[in-house]
Design an enzyme around this catalytic site. Sequence first.
Site, PDB file in Angstrom:
ATOM      1  N   ARG A   1       3.808  65.257 -10.109  1.00  0.00           N
ATOM      2  CA  ARG A   1       3.964  65.428  -8.658  1.00  0.00           C
ATOM      3  C   ARG A   1       2.789  64.828  -7.901  1.00  0.00           C
ATOM      4  O   ARG A   1       2.972  64.178  -6.861  1.00  0.00           O
ATOM      5  CB  ARG A   1       4.148  66.916  -8.328  1.00  0.00           C
ATOM      6  CG  ARG A   1       5.547  67.422  -8.686  1.00  0.00           C
ATOM      7  CD  ARG A   1       5.598  68.943  -8.794  1.00  0.00           C
ATOM      8  NE  ARG A   1       6.970  69.418  -8.979  1.00  0.00           N
ATOM      9  CZ  ARG A   1       7.630  69.373 -10.141  1.00  0.00           C
ATOM     10  NH1 ARG A   1       7.052  68.852 -11.203  1.00  0.00           N
ATOM     11  NH2 ARG A   1       8.867  69.840 -10.228  1.00  0.00           N
TER      12      ARG A   1
ATOM     13  N   ASP B   1      11.373  76.569 -19.384  1.00  0.00           N
ATOM     14  CA  ASP B   1      10.547  75.974 -20.431  1.00  0.00           C
ATOM     15  C   ASP B   1       9.893  77.020 -21.327  1.00  0.00           C
ATOM     16  O   ASP B   1       9.336  76.682 -22.374  1.00  0.00           O
ATOM     17  CB  ASP B   1       9.464  75.082 -19.814  1.00  0.00           C
ATOM     18  CG  ASP B   1      10.042  73.780 -19.265  1.00  0.00           C
ATOM     19  OD1 ASP B   1      11.185  73.441 -19.622  1.00  0.00           O
ATOM     20  OD2 ASP B   1       9.354  73.107 -18.481  1.00  0.00           O
TER      21      ASP B   1
ATOM     22  N   SER C   1      16.341  71.960 -10.686  1.00  0.00           N
ATOM     23  CA  SER C   1      15.564  72.050  -9.450  1.00  0.00           C
ATOM     24  C   SER C   1      14.951  70.707  -9.078  1.00  0.00           C
ATOM     25  O   SER C   1      14.491  70.523  -7.947  1.00  0.00           O
ATOM     26  CB  SER C   1      14.454  73.093  -9.604  1.00  0.00           C
ATOM     27  OG  SER C   1      13.513  72.686 -10.591  1.00  0.00           O
TER      28      SER C   1
ATOM     29  N   LYS D   1       5.671  63.476 -25.844  1.00  0.00           N
ATOM     30  CA  LYS D   1       6.247  63.540 -24.497  1.00  0.00           C
ATOM     31  C   LYS D   1       5.383  64.382 -23.567  1.00  0.00           C
ATOM     32  O   LYS D   1       5.265  64.085 -22.370  1.00  0.00           O
ATOM     33  CB  LYS D   1       7.658  64.112 -24.556  1.00  0.00           C
ATOM     34  CG  LYS D   1       8.406  64.067 -23.235  1.00  0.00           C
ATOM     35  CD  LYS D   1       9.831  64.532 -23.407  1.00  0.00           C
ATOM     36  CE  LYS D   1      10.684  64.160 -22.203  1.00  0.00           C
ATOM     37  NZ  LYS D   1      10.251  64.793 -20.961  1.00  0.00           N
TER      38      LYS D   1
END
Length: 414
Positions: free
Chosen positions: A25, A297, A158, A395
């Site tokens: 973000r 998660d 989301s 990842k």
Amino acid sequence: MIVRINKSVAFGSVKAPRSKSWAIRLILLSAISDEETTICSIPDSDDTEAALRMIEVLGSKVIRQGNCIRVIPNLRQCGGYVNVGGSGTVMRLGVALASSCRNPVIIDGDETLKRRPIRELLESLRSLGVNVNGDSLPVAINGPVKGNYVEIRGDLTSQYISGLIMLGLVSGITIRVIGDLVSRQYVDLTRRIIEESGCSVGVSNDVITVNECIPRISLSNVPGDYALSGFYTALALATGGLVTVTGLPKPLGYGDDSLVNIFSNAGARSVFSNGDWSVEGGGELRGIVVDLKDSPDLAPVVASIAPFASGETVITGVRHLAFKESNRLETISDSLRAFGVNVNHGDDSLRISGSITHGALIKCPNDHRIAMMSGVVAAGSNGESIIHNAECVNKSNRLFWRDLVKLGVKLTIN
């Protein structure tokens, strides 16, 4: 990569992996700023690299300096092709931001990403007047945005909403969320980071309003990640050891940091103090009922300790696990069954019974959290376990297997 793990007892401390949710973000927001941004403590992960490739296509210049990056934005120069690998976050947030470009942006990804939901987001962008070519990856996006009102489902991911919120900073937007919003904590995180950059996000029931605003991010350090750190502390419970993870923000009691309390509720000694989270095993764990609708998660972390608890652990609110890197309702169940665990799953729940576990052969479905979960269970199980495709942890956390060795796990890598 093949990892072999034998029954172990985990002791020691490790640094918390940095939060890729925060990092992605911050990186994407820096691309729509009007000034240079410096971001430090960037996690070493495939998804973070995907975010950096994304902002280069959005016109930004990225300069690496140690564990920091400098981003020099220039949205007027956006356009081109980018492959974001397997990052669903970068795909969805990047597709939304690409709608602000007046030159075509082509976004592609790996085979796992091509199976994940995006159609609803693309339809919402079309309703805003964006030229969208394709209904799945690769997809071509050509702005600009011409409308300012959109409706979109909240029950799939989301990330649709987070992406549209970020787009709103460029063009202004009103978003009406249809149905339940899953993974709410990640929308809250997007809102928090935006507000810390000097902009605002208005929320009233199911309507979100964002006015045009240029985000300005001061020197920012990416905080530690509780969901990733939870696999380390879960080792203490699976093996009867003691593990401390350092460098975490103070838990607020919701979202991913609710793991501190979840472990306590299961009977563990789980304590946070001055940035350190310590968990001690060896006592009796008990099965719990936990709703993870807002924190999906955490499901693989909770699932990793469930076999070592007495009674049944019930995880609810996890319908949207079907749309992750793998269908985690199935891959959590299949992986635990390989260790001899009794597991049942419905459309929205997992039920896991405490079991005596044995070694297993795990062929990881290119899902980092399934590999990490399997590593935890393997360390607490009798006999040798073999995990194929173990490099999929890159990842989110390239250091995962090395850190397990540091904590005393009997592990070899081939």
